[in-house]
Write a protein that holds these residues in place. Structure first.
Motif, mmCIF file in Angstrom:
data_model
loop_
_atom_site.group_PDB
_atom_site.id
_atom_site.type_symbol
_atom_site.label_atom_id
_atom_site.label_comp_id
_atom_site.label_asym_id
_atom_site.label_seq_id
_atom_site.Cartn_x
_atom_site.Cartn_y
_atom_site.Cartn_z
ATOM 1 N N GLN A 1 -10.606 -5.319 39.441
ATOM 2 C CA GLN A 1 -10.833 -3.921 39.743
ATOM 3 C C GLN A 1 -9.587 -3.107 39.422
ATOM 4 O OE1 GLN A 1 -13.692 -2.594 40.763
ATOM 5 N NE2 GLN A 1 -14.780 -4.544 40.953
ATOM 6 N N ALA A 2 -9.807 -1.848 39.064
ATOM 7 C CA ALA A 2 -8.688 -0.937 38.809
ATOM 8 C C ALA A 2 -8.207 -0.327 40.118
ATOM 9 C CB ALA A 2 -9.121 0.158 37.851
ATOM 10 N N PHE A 3 -6.892 -0.099 40.215
ATOM 11 C CA PHE A 3 -6.292 0.506 41.394
ATOM 12 C C PHE A 3 -5.474 1.718 40.959
ATOM 13 C CE2 PHE A 3 -7.107 -3.856 42.502
ATOM 14 C CZ PHE A 3 -7.618 -3.788 43.788
ATOM 15 N N PRO A 4 -5.410 2.750 41.799
ATOM 16 C CA PRO A 4 -4.783 4.008 41.360
ATOM 17 C C PRO A 4 -3.262 3.963 41.370
ATOM 18 C CG PRO A 4 -5.580 4.210 43.608
ATOM 19 C CD PRO A 4 -6.032 2.862 43.125
ATOM 20 N N VAL A 5 -2.689 4.697 40.425
ATOM 21 C CA VAL A 5 -1.272 5.034 40.413
ATOM 22 C C VAL A 5 -1.185 6.526 40.135
ATOM 23 C CG1 VAL A 5 -0.526 2.754 39.630
ATOM 24 C CG2 VAL A 5 -0.990 4.541 37.962
ATOM 25 N N ALA A 6 -0.096 7.140 40.523
ATOM 26 C CA ALA A 6 0.049 8.591 40.376
ATOM 27 C C ALA A 6 1.438 8.939 39.871
ATOM 28 C CB ALA A 6 -0.218 9.299 41.701
ATOM 29 N N VAL A 7 1.496 9.947 38.992
ATOM 30 C CA VAL A 7 2.756 10.580 38.612
ATOM 31 C C VAL A 7 2.894 11.835 39.455
ATOM 32 C CG1 VAL A 7 4.067 11.646 36.753
ATOM 33 C CG2 VAL A 7 2.632 9.657 36.279
ATOM 34 N N LEU A 8 3.992 11.951 40.173
ATOM 35 C CA LEU A 8 4.156 13.007 41.173
ATOM 36 C C LEU A 8 4.801 14.261 40.564
ATOM 37 C CD1 LEU A 8 5.357 10.778 44.144
ATOM 38 C CD2 LEU A 8 3.023 11.396 43.483
ATOM 39 N N PRO A 9 4.538 15.422 41.163
ATOM 40 C CA PRO A 9 5.080 16.684 40.612
ATOM 41 C C PRO A 9 6.598 16.772 40.629
ATOM 42 C CG PRO A 9 3.265 17.109 42.139
ATOM 43 C CD PRO A 9 3.613 15.660 42.276
ATOM 44 N N SER A 10 7.275 15.944 41.399
ATOM 45 C CA SER A 10 8.743 16.008 41.456
ATOM 46 C C SER A 10 9.411 15.348 40.253
ATOM 47 C CB SER A 10 9.237 15.344 42.744
ATOM 48 O OG SER A 10 8.729 14.020 42.864
ATOM 49 N N SER A 11 8.651 14.758 39.338
ATOM 50 C CA SER A 11 9.219 14.152 38.128
ATOM 51 C C SER A 11 9.894 15.230 37.285
ATOM 52 C CB SER A 11 8.124 13.459 37.323
ATOM 53 O OG SER A 11 7.468 12.475 38.114
ATOM 54 N N HIS A 12 11.044 14.901 36.710
ATOM 55 C CA HIS A 12 11.805 15.926 35.994
ATOM 56 C C HIS A 12 12.784 15.290 35.009
ATOM 57 C CE1 HIS A 12 14.356 14.762 39.435
ATOM 58 N NE2 HIS A 12 15.371 15.012 38.617
ATOM 59 N N VAL A 13 13.338 16.137 34.141
ATOM 60 C CA VAL A 13 14.469 15.760 33.299
ATOM 61 C C VAL A 13 15.649 16.629 33.703
ATOM 62 C CG1 VAL A 13 13.073 14.975 31.358
ATOM 63 C CG2 VAL A 13 13.774 17.365 31.470
ATOM 64 N N THR A 14 16.852 16.088 33.518
ATOM 65 C CA THR A 14 18.079 16.798 33.877
ATOM 66 C C THR A 14 18.860 17.124 32.617
ATOM 67 O OG1 THR A 14 18.200 15.615 35.999
ATOM 68 C CG2 THR A 14 20.203 16.690 35.215
ATOM 69 N N LEU A 15 19.320 18.368 32.530
ATOM 70 C CA LEU A 15 20.090 18.825 31.380
ATOM 71 C C LEU A 15 21.566 18.908 31.742
ATOM 72 C CD1 LEU A 15 17.794 21.812 30.309
ATOM 73 C CD2 LEU A 15 17.548 19.403 29.723
ATOM 74 N N GLU A 16 22.413 18.491 30.811
ATOM 75 C CA GLU A 16 23.856 18.583 31.011
ATOM 76 C C GLU A 16 24.510 19.030 29.717
ATOM 77 O OE1 GLU A 16 25.290 14.835 32.322
ATOM 78 O OE2 GLU A 16 24.316 14.940 34.292
ATOM 79 N N LYS A 17 25.673 19.682 29.859
ATOM 80 C CA LYS A 17 26.420 20.089 28.675
ATOM 81 C C LYS A 17 26.977 18.852 27.976
ATOM 82 C CE LYS A 17 27.713 24.856 29.611
ATOM 83 N NZ LYS A 17 28.804 25.846 29.573
ATOM 84 N N SER A 18 26.888 18.876 26.663
ATOM 85 C CA SER A 18 27.339 17.724 25.898
ATOM 86 C C SER A 18 27.705 18.185 24.498
ATOM 87 C CB SER A 18 26.244 16.655 25.839
ATOM 88 O OG SER A 18 26.640 15.566 25.045
ATOM 89 N N ALA A 19 28.641 17.451 23.868
ATOM 90 C CA ALA A 19 28.981 17.740 22.481
ATOM 91 C C ALA A 19 27.768 17.448 21.610
ATOM 92 C CB ALA A 19 30.175 16.892 22.042
#
Length: 736
Positions: free
Chosen positions: A509-527
């Motif tokens: 049987q299949a069981f649920p998984v979820a991607v939550l709204p708090s998922s994000h990417v972080t930006l930083e200054k870089s050369a």
């Protein structure tokens, strides 16, 4: 003595009705066949649409081959508008190499509508499904595909059959029609755009403002997976293909319509014929979905209709009144000046379209991003400032703002979740994505083996974790390596469970998984590197798009190239300036990051060059490695420096530029040769050994002091490919 007669009430009613019919009879009698034909065109606002999987970027067959494989496809339709004659044509075939029991279940908007048992050796799995008329507030019809394949022999530990597959063709399509008069807001019209929407422009040479608005619109369409068509309003002496044009018999008494009663190419003789074509709306020249509103276009529309109206009025005064009514409903709304409105929904001829103010296109298209388009709920919009991507103070951007839709999915064996975004939409102020954090939760399964979540960026594995699967939030954190970044990026989360069956006593049987709204990417200054991904990050803060004056004179030929290359390079349509060079011989000195088309750049050292005799030279310093001539449908795109500024230069190789058949995807490097199907070969002229992809803190080998040979700057594959291409074309010419 007077006698009185009593008339029954029913008779009075019949008498009154008879008198009213007599009163209106002259009006019906006065309506001529010509005016009736025009009135029918006035009442007809029905629009037909066909959306294929190819229009959604799915240009290869989808293969389902697991024991239990499921896929959901979202086909866009106008939001909150009833559909008419809607039919979904599911185009698929199957293979059954393991003599298994194969079942295909199709559903629409979550409701099962067709189940097929496919147990022959191979065959057709196509189906035609009727789609109900109900309006979709989501703006899409959801096609669910479930494929189950179980081999015949008893084998409880593994029932997978690699020879049992379902192939879903890109020709799968949804055809429907709708009433354009029921489109009530800009957001619904934007969602109803076909896969290849047309952008209507003024005839002849464009003004700088009109050209500027057109390329911004085209790039905005590319960002949502659509391919813009450039449609110029016709002018006298243009050739129009009349194939498929059907003219009502009553209209043929008008000279403009009578002259169009033919097939094949037709040369337009006068402005009235243009008005007749606009009224019919059956040719590609008027099948547009957006228009750049500038005075030149509005003048051309009015002149063509004035000429046609003169012919109609001269034949039949009643038909002239009907024509005025048609013009009021189908044209005048698009031409009306609405003050400061940047975008308005109107009819132009037989089609609804979005009129974009040429002076504020950069502001208007910001509303069409995933973050803001649901707010476009009126027929006219005014955007005071740019509708920018919302960013937090610490540089975090939620994946839900990048096209990822948080939510739960059922996983039996493997399921993917993804979010796609151009680098230019998130990078700003010298920042680029450096970390990704994906928050997930998973329900426990019957197996004791924990599920695994793997994180990919552009198909590079950047992180993975075994999940506790206790229904609580778990975070997958990963550093984003520089080599994984591209101008267009896809972040994908792959969930994998271990389906088990205890000696056939349990059904997996299949069981649920979820991607939550708090998922994000972080930006930083870089050369920033001097390659395509580094330029995409630079373009995020702003860029100059440099073009020659000749581009304005042939917009139908130059705009498709500019749009495709600008989108692939990461140039933001919201934060770029267009500059037109009047003198093609004067080298330009950009004062910021730039994308140049066919103009000389001062001080640039281009690895690929074309001399005055048409020779393609691939060189390093004073050493020429390759010298070819007579190439065609090729172009070079390369990263260069001019003074202190970094930029990219696009140049056509040969007599004709490429006709890009699909979006251009740039690989890692700083020089690429482009053909009709995109990059043919890509290399890094400054990093032939690939050492820049290695982190600075990695240990260096004993041979780190050695310098790479200059010949490595151009891989042998580049030279070999171009030589073979030239030889093949010469051989074909000799045979002919």
């Amino acid at each position: 003595m007077k006698s009185s007669v009593t008339v029954p009430t029913g008779a009075l009613h019949v008498l009154a009705c008879g008198m009213s019919l007599l009163a209106v009879a002259p009006a019906f009698a006065a309506e001529s066949p010509l005016s009736q034909a025009i009135s029918r065109l006035n009442a007809d606002t029905r629009q037909q649409r066909v959306i294929e999987l190819k229009d959604l970027g799915i240009d290869r067959p989808i293969i389902l081959n697991a024991t239990d494989a499921r896929r959901e496809l979202y086909l866009p339709v106008p939001a909150d508008v009833p559909l008419t004659d809607a039919t979904l044509h599911f185009d698929a075939s199957y293979l059954n190499g393991e003599s298994g029991r194969n079942t295909l279940l199709l559903s629409l908007d979550g409701y099962p509508v067709r189940a097929l048992g496919l147990n022959e050796g191979e065959g057709d799995a196509s189906a035609t499904l009727g789609v109900d008329k109900a309006p979709r507030d989501s703006g899409s019809v959801r096609l669910g595909i479930a494929w189950s394949s179980i081999i015949s022999r008893i084998q409880c530990e593994d029932e997978r059959a690699i020879g049992n597959v379902l192939r879903i063709a890109p020709d799968t399509r949804l055809s429907y029609s709708f009433d354009a008069s029921q489109l009530q807001d800009v957001g619904a019209a934007w969602n109803a755009l076909p896969g290849k929407p047309g952008i209507l422009l003024a005839p002849g040479k464009l003004s700088t403002a009109s050209y500027d608005a057109a390329w911004r619109l085209g790039v905005a369409l590319e960002r949502i997976g659509k391919q813009a068509r450039i449609v110029q309003f016709p002018q006298v002496k243009d050739s129009i293909d009349l194939t498929g044009v059907s003219i009502p018999a009553e209209l043929k008494q008008i000279p403009a319509f009578a002259s169009l009663d033919g097939k094949g190419l037709h040369t337009i003789d006068d402005a009235a014929q243009i008005g007749a074509l606009l009224m019919l709306g059956q040719t590609p020249a008027f099948n547009a979905d957006l228009a750049v509103s500038d005075p030149q276009l509005l003048k051309a529309v009015n002149e063509s209709l004035d000429a046609l109206q003169a012919q109609v009025q001269g034949l039949d005064a009643a038909a002239g009144n009907a024509f005025n009514q048609w013009r009021e409903r189908h044209v005048n709304g698009a031409l009306a000046a609405t003050g400061s409105d940047n975008v308005r929904l109107a009819m132009l001829g037989a089609h609804p379209l979005l009129m974009i103010n040429q002076d504020s296109a950069g502001k208007a298209i910001g509303l069409f991003t995933a973050a803001w388009n649901k707010l476009a709920r009126t027929r006219q919009l005014t955007v005071g400032e740019e509708a920018n991507m919302p960013l937090s103070d610490d540089g975090r951007v939620a994946l839900s703002r990048l096209g990822g839709k948080p939510g739960s999915v059922d996983v039996l064996a493997k399921t993917d979740w993804s979010a796609s975004f151009p680098l230019g939409s998130v990078a700003y102020d010298g920042r680029i994505p450096t970390h990704a954090a994906v928050d997930v939760s998973a329900a426990p399964g019957a197996s004791g083996t924990p599920p695994i979540a793997s994180l990919f960026l552009n198909d590079y594995l950047i992180g993975a974790m075994q999940l506790d699967a206790n229904g609580q939030k778990e975070r997958i954190e990963a550093r984003i390596p520089r080599y994984a970044l591209a101008a267009q990026n896809t972040l994908r989360v792959s969930f994998q469970r271990q389906p088990v069956s205890d000696l056939c006593r349990e059904t997996p049987q299949a069981f649920p998984v979820a991607v939550l709204p708090s998922s994000h990417v972080t930006l930083e200054k870089s050369a920033l590197d001097g390659d395509f991904s580094g330029m995409a990050a630079r373009f995020a803060t702003g860029a100059q798009v440099l073009i020659p004056q000749s581009y304005l004179e042939r917009p139908a030929g130059s705009l498709p190239q500019l749009i495709r290359v600008a989108s692939a390079s990461g140039v933001s349509p919201l934060r770029a300036d267009l500059k037109v060079s009047d003198d093609a011989s004067t080298a330009l000195s950009p004062d910021t990051s730039f994308l140049a088309f066919e103009v000389p750049i001062k001080g640039s050292d281009e690895s690929l060059q074309v001399d005055a005799q048409g020779h393609l030279l691939i060189h390093h310093k004073e050493q020429t490695l390759l010298d070819l001539k007579s190439l065609n449908h090729l172009a070079a795109l390369q990263v260069v420096e001019s003074g202190s500024q970094h930029g990219m230069v696009y140049r056509t190789l040969g007599g004709q530029a490429p006709n890009f058949a699909r979006p251009v995807l740039l690989e890692r490097g700083n020089v690429t040769v482009l053909g009709d199907n995109g990059p043919l070969t890509t290399f890094d002229a400054k990093d032939p050994t690939g050492s820049q992809m290695i982190d600075d803190d990695e240990p260096k080998g004993l041979d780190a002091w050695r310098k790479p040979s200059a010949l490595w700057l151009i891989p042998a594959a580049v030279i070999g490919f171009l030589v073979l291409l030239l030889a093949g074309r010469r051989a074909r010419r000799n045979r002919q």
